[in-house]
Every structure is written in structure tokens, then in C-alpha cells.
Design a protein around this motif. Structure first.
Motif, PDB file in Angstrom:
ATOM      1  N   LYS A   1       0.679  -1.273  -0.014  1.00 19.44           N
ATOM      2  CA  LYS A   1      -0.038   0.105   0.056  1.00 19.44           C
ATOM      3  C   LYS A   1       0.851   1.227   0.050  1.00 19.44           C
ATOM      4  CE  LYS A   1      -4.073  -2.048   2.586  1.00 19.44           C
ATOM      5  NZ  LYS A   1      -4.896  -1.998   3.440  1.00 19.44           N
TER       6      LYS A   1
ATOM      7  N   ALA B   1       1.195   4.227  -2.882  1.00 21.12           N
ATOM      8  CA  ALA B   1       0.890   5.443  -2.762  1.00 21.12           C
ATOM      9  C   ALA B   1       1.810   6.378  -3.166  1.00 21.12           C
ATOM     10  CB  ALA B   1       0.583   5.580  -1.336  1.00 21.12           C
TER      11      ALA B   1
ATOM     12  N   THR C   1       1.938   6.748  -7.071  1.00 21.78           N
ATOM     13  CA  THR C   1       0.766   7.692  -7.293  1.00 21.78           C
ATOM     14  C   THR C   1       1.385   8.794  -7.249  1.00 21.78           C
ATOM     15  OG1 THR C   1      -0.923   5.980  -6.737  1.00 21.78           O
ATOM     16  CG2 THR C   1      -1.544   8.121  -6.865  1.00 21.78           C
TER      17      THR C   1
ATOM     18  N   VAL D   1      -4.048  12.599  -1.703  1.00 28.65           N
ATOM     19  CA  VAL D   1      -3.726  11.047  -1.834  1.00 28.65           C
ATOM     20  C   VAL D   1      -3.039  10.865  -0.341  1.00 28.65           C
ATOM     21  CG1 VAL D   1      -1.687   9.631  -2.945  1.00 28.65           C
ATOM     22  CG2 VAL D   1      -3.163  11.313  -4.397  1.00 28.65           C
TER      23      VAL D   1
ATOM     24  N   THR E   1      -4.623   7.517   1.613  1.00 26.02           N
ATOM     25  CA  THR E   1      -3.419   6.218   1.838  1.00 26.02           C
ATOM     26  C   THR E   1      -2.665   6.211   3.121  1.00 26.02           C
ATOM     27  OG1 THR E   1      -1.770   7.666   0.604  1.00 26.02           O
ATOM     28  CG2 THR E   1      -3.168   6.398  -0.678  1.00 26.02           C
TER      29      THR E   1
END
Length: 321
Positions: free
Chosen positions: A236, A240, A243, A290, A294
Motif C-alpha cells: 500500500k 501510494a 501514485t 492522496v 492512503t
């Protein structure tokens, strides 16, 4: 504001939306990490980077989004010459801090997920150890690069005549005395940004490669619940970071492309300047959103996620973004 001017209407709406999102979102992210620091008396390295990144984005929004919004709504004479110099200098420095910290974050995440045999492994201890030294070096680097642009910033010109080799920000102007200063200043920023963008892209590609290899081994992780929890947190966090890097590359890629084009012309069209400034500022709104969705430490303050068991939180704290 003259509503018949379509460009001004869209500009006002666009920067107003950025301002409404970026300032509260970045303040909230900073608050969430500072609250964690007070409660737990420490922050993980990635959390320190993210907190400082949110602060940099907040300063950028205050120094660029708000003036652009007010100017689009018809406000004039926002700053004098000193105000223009300070505003531009702060924006340029924290814009550089934003890109360098995003690069540092992607590098650190790549280091965290790299195997123990990787050449990056020694940096797992070195980055936290020299974190504040790295941040200080970023400030020194971008202060040196942008001091000339700040000194060449003005609120207005005699007779409202804008000379050649001038960036028109609507509320301030950055004017260079000749083409050499105009081009050299622009190229210094361009190649510095390019270095960080190439570095963070390479680190993100490395992270994606490791995630691909991890997906092939996911079945073996199911035999250990704690290992599965830690692996999920690692994945995860890595997604993130990738991204954020992808968004940064797109937004600031457009910004730098227009910046590079502007170096080839004597006068930059106002519309082109507005588009460049918009893409240079949009990351200040997208980045905190974001992070909020996240990062467990941040979204838990909004109760977006259920509290994790203590053991799971201990496992996850080392790499969550």
C-alpha cells in the motif's frame, strides 16, 4: 472581474478550486502528523518527509494560488516590489522543496522495499540518519538557483510597458535584463527539475518491478498472518508513493515543457503563462488528498479506516506513506 472575459472566468474558477482544496488539506495533513508526534513522541522517516512536503505545498498555495485567484477576480496592486520578491522567492524555493522531497520519498520507499542483498540496502539507515542534512541541502540548492529571479521581480513598470524577457504573473513580473539571463535562469530550473524527475521515475520503476515480483510470491505470504499484514502495508505504501510520483511527473512535466518553450520566445502569452502556473500549483491540491486517503496515521483522524490492532500497527509503522 469582467465576466465576458472567458479566460479570466476559467482562471478564477480553476485557482479558486485549487485554493479551497489545497490549503485546508495540507493544514490537515500537517496537523495529523504533528498530533502523532505529540502523542507518540516520534515520527517515522516517511512521515517526516510527508509532513514537510505538505508544509511546502501549503506555502506554495499561499504564495501562488491565493494571489492568482485574487488577480483573476480583478484585484490589483497586491504587492509592492519587496512583496513580489519575497512571494516569488518563497514560491520558487518551496516548489523546489516539493519536487526534491517527492524524489526523496520515492527513493526512501524504494530502499525500504528493496531486498537485503540490494545495493540500496545500506541507505535504510543512512537516509533517516542524514534526513535533516538532506532537507537543508535542498533549501540551500533552491535558494541559490532562485535568488536571481527574486531580485528581478517587480510589482509594475513605468508607463505599464512590459519589457522583453519578462514573465507576467499578473500580480508580479519577473524581468531579466537580457536574453542570456532569461535563458540561463530558466535552464537552471529546468535541468534541476529534470534531475529529480528522472531520479524519482527510476525509483518508482524499481518499486513497480519489486511489486510485480512480490505478486508472484503472495501465496507463500498467506502462511503467516503477521507477514501478510506487513507485506500488505508495504505494498500500500509503495503504491501510494508511485501514485504521487506519477502525478508529479505529469503535472510538473507539463509545467517544465511550457517553461522550456517560453525560453524560446521574447514575450510569453498570458494564457500560456496561466496554464503553466496552474500545472505548477495543482500538485499542492492533489498531493494532500492522496496522503489523506492512503496514510493510516492521517486518514484515521477522519475515521476513513478502522483502527488496526496494536500488533498490526507496529508492523505497518515502518513503511506506510
Amino acid at each position: 472581474m469582467d465576466t465576458s472575459d472567458t479566460r479570466q472566468v476559467f482562471k478564477a474558477a480553476a485557482f479558486l478550486v485549487l485554493t479551497i482544496i489545497s490549503i485546508p488539506a495540507n493544514i490537515f495533513v500537517c496537523y495529523a502528523f504533528l498530533f502523532t508526534l505529540v502523542a507518540e513522541h516520534k515520527l517515522m522517516t516517511a512521515d517526516i518527509i510527508l509532513c514537510h512536503l505538505s508544509f511546502a505545498n501549503l506555502v506554495m498555495a499561499l504564495n501562488r494560488s491565493i494571489p492568482q485567484t485574487l488577480t483573476a477576480f480583478g484585484c490589483k496592486n497586491l504587492f509592492d516590489d519587496v512583496g513580489c520578491k519575497l512571494t516569488l522567492f518563497c514560491f520558487r524555493i518551496f516548489r523546489g522543496i516539493s519536487i526534491s522531497l517527492t524524489c526523496l520519498l520515492s527513493t526512501y520507499q524504494a530502499v525500504l522495499v528493496s531486498p537485503a542483498t540490494s545495493k540500496l540496502a545500506p541507505f535504510k539507515a543512512r537516509i533517516p540518519q542524514y534526513l535533516w542534512h538532506l532537507m537543508a541541502s535542498f533549501y540551500i540548492l533552491y535558494s541559490a538557483i532562485n535568488i536571481n529571479a527574486a531580485l528581478n521581480s517587480f510589482a509594475s513598470f513605468p508607463n505599464n510597458t512590459i519589457p522583453p524577457y519578462t514573465y507576467n504573473l499578473q500580480f508580479c513580473f519577473v524581468s531579466y535584463p537580457d536574453q542570456i539571463g532569461f535563458v540561463s535562469g530558466g535552464l537552471a530550473n529546468f535541468f534541476t527539475d529534470l534531475l529529480f524527475i528522472v531520479s524519482m521515475t527510476a525509483m518508482s520503476g524499481y518499486i513497480l518491478l519489486l511489486l510485480y515480483k512480490h505478486s508472484k510470491k503472495v501465496r507463500s505470504l498467506r502462511s503467516s498472518e503477521s507477514g501478510q499484514s506487513g507485506a500488505r502495508a508495504e505494498v500500500k505504501a509503495s503504491r501510494a508513493v508511485v501514485t504521487l510520483v506519477s502525478l508529479y511527473t505529469v503535472f510538473f512535466g507539463v509545467d517544465n515543457f511550457i517553461w522550456l518553450y517560453s525560453l524560446t520566445v521574447v514575450r510569453v502569452a498570458p494564457l500560456l503563462s496561466d496554464v503553466r502556473v496552474f500545472f505548477a500549483t495543482i500538485y499542492t491540491s492533489v498531493c494532500p488528498v492522496v496522503v489523506i486517503f492512503t496514510n493510516p496515521r492521517v486518514n484515521s483522524k477522519l475515521k476513513f479506516s478502522k483502527p488496526e490492532p496494536l500488533a498490526s500497527q507496529t508492523e505497518n509503522s515502518k513503511s506506510n506513506v
